[in-house]
Write an enzyme that holds these catalytic residues in place. Structure first.
Site, PDB file in Angstrom:
ATOM      1  N   ASP A   1     -35.982   2.055  80.811  1.00 29.59           N
ATOM      2  CA  ASP A   1     -35.875   1.880  79.780  1.00 29.59           C
ATOM      3  C   ASP A   1     -34.562   3.004  78.932  1.00 29.59           C
ATOM      4  OD1 ASP A   1     -37.713   4.229  79.740  1.00 29.59           O
ATOM      5  OD2 ASP A   1     -39.228   3.728  79.425  1.00 29.59           O
TER       6      ASP A   1
ATOM      7  N   GLU B   1     -36.598   4.487  73.790  1.00 29.47           N
ATOM      8  CA  GLU B   1     -36.820   3.494  75.171  1.00 29.47           C
ATOM      9  C   GLU B   1     -37.027   2.338  75.103  1.00 29.47           C
ATOM     10  OE1 GLU B   1     -36.934   7.698  76.225  1.00 29.47           O
ATOM     11  OE2 GLU B   1     -38.031   6.892  74.013  1.00 29.47           O
TER      12      GLU B   1
ATOM     13  N   HIS C   1     -41.491  16.239  76.019  1.00 27.21           N
ATOM     14  CA  HIS C   1     -40.415  16.644  76.146  1.00 27.21           C
ATOM     15  C   HIS C   1     -40.776  15.145  75.156  1.00 27.21           C
ATOM     16  CE1 HIS C   1     -40.975  13.907  79.578  1.00 27.21           C
ATOM     17  NE2 HIS C   1     -39.376  12.522  79.366  1.00 27.21           N
TER      18      HIS C   1
ATOM     19  N   GLU D   1     -38.728  -2.992  86.760  1.00 25.42           N
ATOM     20  CA  GLU D   1     -39.715  -2.431  85.749  1.00 25.42           C
ATOM     21  C   GLU D   1     -39.024  -3.159  85.372  1.00 25.42           C
ATOM     22  OE1 GLU D   1     -41.178   2.681  85.329  1.00 25.42           O
ATOM     23  OE2 GLU D   1     -40.586   1.856  83.908  1.00 25.42           O
TER      24      GLU D   1
ATOM     25  N   HIS E   1     -39.217  21.044  80.457  1.00 21.31           N
ATOM     26  CA  HIS E   1     -38.036  20.468  80.127  1.00 21.31           C
ATOM     27  C   HIS E   1     -36.719  20.890  79.439  1.00 21.31           C
ATOM     28  CE1 HIS E   1     -35.106  16.269  78.891  1.00 21.31           C
ATOM     29  NE2 HIS E   1     -35.457  16.089  79.711  1.00 21.31           N
TER      30      HIS E   1
ATOM     31  N   ARG F   1     -38.361  12.940  72.525  1.00 25.17           N
ATOM     32  CA  ARG F   1     -37.601  12.534  71.130  1.00 25.17           C
ATOM     33  C   ARG F   1     -39.017  12.779  70.030  1.00 25.17           C
ATOM     34  NH1 ARG F   1     -33.390  10.078  74.561  1.00 25.17           N
ATOM     35  NH2 ARG F   1     -31.877  11.368  74.417  1.00 25.17           N
TER      36      ARG F   1
END
Length: 365
Positions: A97, A133, A206, A119, A239, A208
């Protein structure tokens, strides 16, 4: 012989695509295997490539300071065009993604090159969660010809969208394949030596959509619980995103039983998971990997595209509200019966042979 190109650019993609790269490369009588990396992540991507001994044939090297989704999408689309035209692969495999996967699939569509989606079929059905994603993976599935679904539930998502069953294969998840390479007996590390004798909590955060106040709430909840349980120690491989680092240091600095460390190489991280008591994360891949190691996972997100783990009891969705995270984290540390239920639940994500099944499909077996 088929020419198969794999395109990926981030650490999570590389962890799941490198076992497939090596499976395809081992079948030299069936495939010419070409590896193209975009460098959407740089240092973290290169770490994974070293662990799996994968050398890219093409490196687009797109990463730049302060890059945006606009930058990544445009740079991958434009730079990959020349590579695809030069290599003329029979099929291009992308994973999951990421923006790299979306832009690579779009480039293949424009050039009418078949796409295989590793996936495929994961869904939250909310294109803003996770963002970007959920949009990326739905868009990749619009243009794909081969759908490698990790679970039966993912297959059902694809069928529900009108995808042809003849193009869908349930393979398991290649991330479980990776664990067969990386988790090792007798592994040691100074940070694990520091944590020895305590219940080790492994943290990742991490995403967004969690930047800003949600991340501050997550960190405050974690610190509150650990202050009440002196037999715990935590390790947080942080991260590279400066906004993540700022929030973590503001909320967690000065607490000596929680170590913030630089990102771990994949071999180290998988062995840290194996040594941990439980995991708090907003990551996607960890939701699949940790259950195969018998580790309960609290998912600090409002949605998950991996409902199989929740249904199996290995994952619990706790969102980003401080009091909810505090309550559920406290419960797992205080209620042994609850911990046992989550740590012994079955793993629905595969048996470690997904790469072999994907290679068989591409090879026409």
């Amino acid at each position: 012989m088929k020419k198969v190109m794999l395109v990926f650019g981030t650490r999570p993609e590389a962890i799941k695509m490198c076992p497939l790269v090596n499976e395809l490369k081992a079948r030299t009588d069936e495939f010419e295997t070409v590896v193209t990396v975009t460098g959407q992540h740089r240092e973290m991507l290169d770490q994974v490539l070293r662990v799996f001994d994968v050398t890219p044939d093409h490196d687009l090297a797109i990463m730049k300071p302060g890059q945006t989704l606009f930058d990544v999408t445009c740079d991958v689309l434009l730079k990959l065009k020349a590579v695809l035209e030069d290599e003329t692969p029979d099929v291009v495999l992308v994973h999951g993604d990421t923006t790299t996967s979306f832009a690579a699939a779009l480039a293949c569509f424009y050039l009418q090159i078949p796409v295989g989606h590793v996936e495929a079929g994961l869904r939250t059905h909310d294109i803003y969660s996770p963002w970007p994603e959920e949009f990326n993976r739905q868009a990749v599935d619009i243009v794909s010809e081969y759908y490698f679904a990790p679970t039966e539930a993912s297959k059902q998502n694809l069928l529900g969208e009108g995808k042809l069953e003849s193009g869908i294969w349930v393979t398991g998840n290649t991330g479980i394949d990776a664990l067969r390479t990386t988790v090792r007996e007798g592994y040691s590390h100074p940070e694990l030596d520091w944590a020895e004798g305590s219940r080790l909590i492994l943290i990742t955060a991490h995403r967004r959509e969690n930047l800003g106040e949600p991340m501050h709430r997550m960190f405050r909840a974690i610190r509150r619980v650990m202050e009440e349980h002196p037999d715990t120690k935590a390790i947080y491989p942080i991260h590279m995103n400066p906004l993540v680092r700022k929030a973590a240091h503001e909320e967690l600095d000065g607490f000596d039983r929680l170590h913030i460390i630089d990102p771990l190489e994949v071999l180290d991280f998988h062995n840290f998971m194996a040594a941990s008591h439980l995991i708090l994360t907003d990551s996607g891949g960890i939701q699949e990997e940790a259950p195969s190691l018998g580790k309960p996972v609290l998912v600090m997100r409002d949605t998950t595209e991996r409902p199989e783990g929740v249904a199996a009891g290995t994952l619990k969705l706790v969102g980003t509200e401080e009091d909810v995270i505090y309550r559920e984290f406290s419960r797992l540390l205080s209620d042994q019966a609850e911990y046992e239920v989550m740590s012994h639940a079955s793993n629905p994500y595969g048996d470690g042979h997904a790469s072999e099944r994907i290679a068989d499909v591409i090879g026409g077996k």
